[in-house]
Design an enzyme around this catalytic site. Structure first.
Site, PDB file in Angstrom:
ATOM      1  N   CYS A 129       0.851  -1.192   0.000  1.00  0.00           N
ATOM      2  CA  CYS A 129       0.000   0.000   0.000  1.00  0.00           C
ATOM      3  C   CYS A 129       0.886   1.241   0.000  1.00  0.00           C
ATOM      4  O   CYS A 129       1.875   1.290   0.722  1.00  0.00           O
ATOM      5  CB  CYS A 129      -0.885  -0.013   1.240  1.00  0.00           C
ATOM      6  SG  CYS A 129      -1.942   1.435   1.385  1.00  0.00           S
ATOM      7  N   HIS A 134     -10.005   1.517   1.067  1.00  0.00           N
ATOM      8  CA  HIS A 134      -9.533   2.849   1.486  1.00  0.00           C
ATOM      9  C   HIS A 134     -10.710   3.800   1.687  1.00  0.00           C
ATOM     10  O   HIS A 134     -10.745   4.572   2.642  1.00  0.00           O
ATOM     11  CB  HIS A 134      -8.598   3.447   0.425  1.00  0.00           C
ATOM     12  CG  HIS A 134      -7.164   3.033   0.600  1.00  0.00           C
ATOM     13  ND1 HIS A 134      -6.437   3.271   1.746  1.00  0.00           N
ATOM     14  CD2 HIS A 134      -6.315   2.400  -0.236  1.00  0.00           C
ATOM     15  CE1 HIS A 134      -5.205   2.804   1.601  1.00  0.00           C
ATOM     16  NE2 HIS A 134      -5.105   2.265   0.405  1.00  0.00           N
ATOM     17  N   GLU A 161      -8.777  -0.488  -3.212  1.00  0.00           N
ATOM     18  CA  GLU A 161      -9.148   0.940  -3.255  1.00  0.00           C
ATOM     19  C   GLU A 161     -10.474   1.194  -2.550  1.00  0.00           C
ATOM     20  O   GLU A 161     -10.629   2.184  -1.837  1.00  0.00           O
ATOM     21  CB  GLU A 161      -9.207   1.442  -4.697  1.00  0.00           C
ATOM     22  CG  GLU A 161      -7.900   1.342  -5.475  1.00  0.00           C
ATOM     23  CD  GLU A 161      -6.693   1.855  -4.717  1.00  0.00           C
ATOM     24  OE1 GLU A 161      -6.816   2.834  -3.962  1.00  0.00           O
ATOM     25  OE2 GLU A 161      -5.616   1.258  -4.870  1.00  0.00           O
TER      26      GLU A 161
HETATM   27 ZN    ZN Z   1      -3.477   1.268  -0.197  1.00  0.00          ZN
END
Ligand code: ZN
Length: 190
Positions: free
Chosen positions: A112, A158, A155
């Protein structure tokens, strides 16, 4: 080597490496609280959103990333940018919804851009359907397998404030925190 989660496994020349460091310095790093927040649905598809998407795509490329979520640049818009094939074919995905196709799972190591130096095993569905909007508000639907499927799940996490720690084994989580902790102490003592 294959790409892993959000980070590309490639050898960088000196210039690219310097560009990558500069880009990473603009990406929020753990334990920045914005990484733990849930991004909000995008309702206005305007010029500012398009500009933000362009900026994120440029930053993602400079960081040698395959994806970048708005939280990682300190914005709580439900948007991420991603490369779903060819290097230059990056796009912005807005208000994504991800549904697993079938029940096959696979464990792969993921990295990440906000957790530098960390690589942990993460189990995810192999195939997913991605429903979302483009940066222009148009609806889109894609069926993805393998790395692109994994990348959109990373994603989307996130945007929900979920990090790799939450998806890995206890042991890998402990090791990852040991890598990150010294940096956290340094950052706090500045
Ligand atoms: Zn990430």
């Amino acid at each position: 080597m294959a790409d892993s989660g959000q980070v590309k496994n490639i050898e960088l020349d000196v210039e690219r490496a310097a560009m990558r460091r500069t880009a990473l310095a603009q990406i929020r790093q753990y334990p920045d609280p914005v990484l733990r927040m849930r991004a909000r649905e995008v309702e206005v598809f305007d010029e500012a959103l398009a500009r933000q998407a362009e900026g994120m795509i440029a930053l993602m490329h400079d960081a040698s990333g395959v994806g970048l979520a708005a939280n990682q640049v300190g914005s709580l818009q439900r948007m991420f940018t991603i490369e779903l094939g060819e290097e230059e074919l990056a796009q912005a995905i807005v208000n994504p919804r991800v549904t697993p196709l079938g029940d096959e799972l696979e464990i792969e190591e993921e990295g990440c851009l906000s957790l530098q130096g960390v690589l942990v095993p993460v189990e995810r569905p192999i195939s997913v359907r991605l429903e979302a909007q483009g940066v222009d508000g148009k609806e889109l639907m894609l069926e993805l397998d393998g790395l692109p499927a994994r990348a959109v799940q990373h994603e989307l996490d996130h945007l929900d404030g979920v990090l790799l720690f939450d998806r890995t084994t206890l042991e890998a989580r402990r090791e990852a925190l040991a890598v990150l902790r010294p940096r956290v102490v340094l950052a706090n003592s500045r």
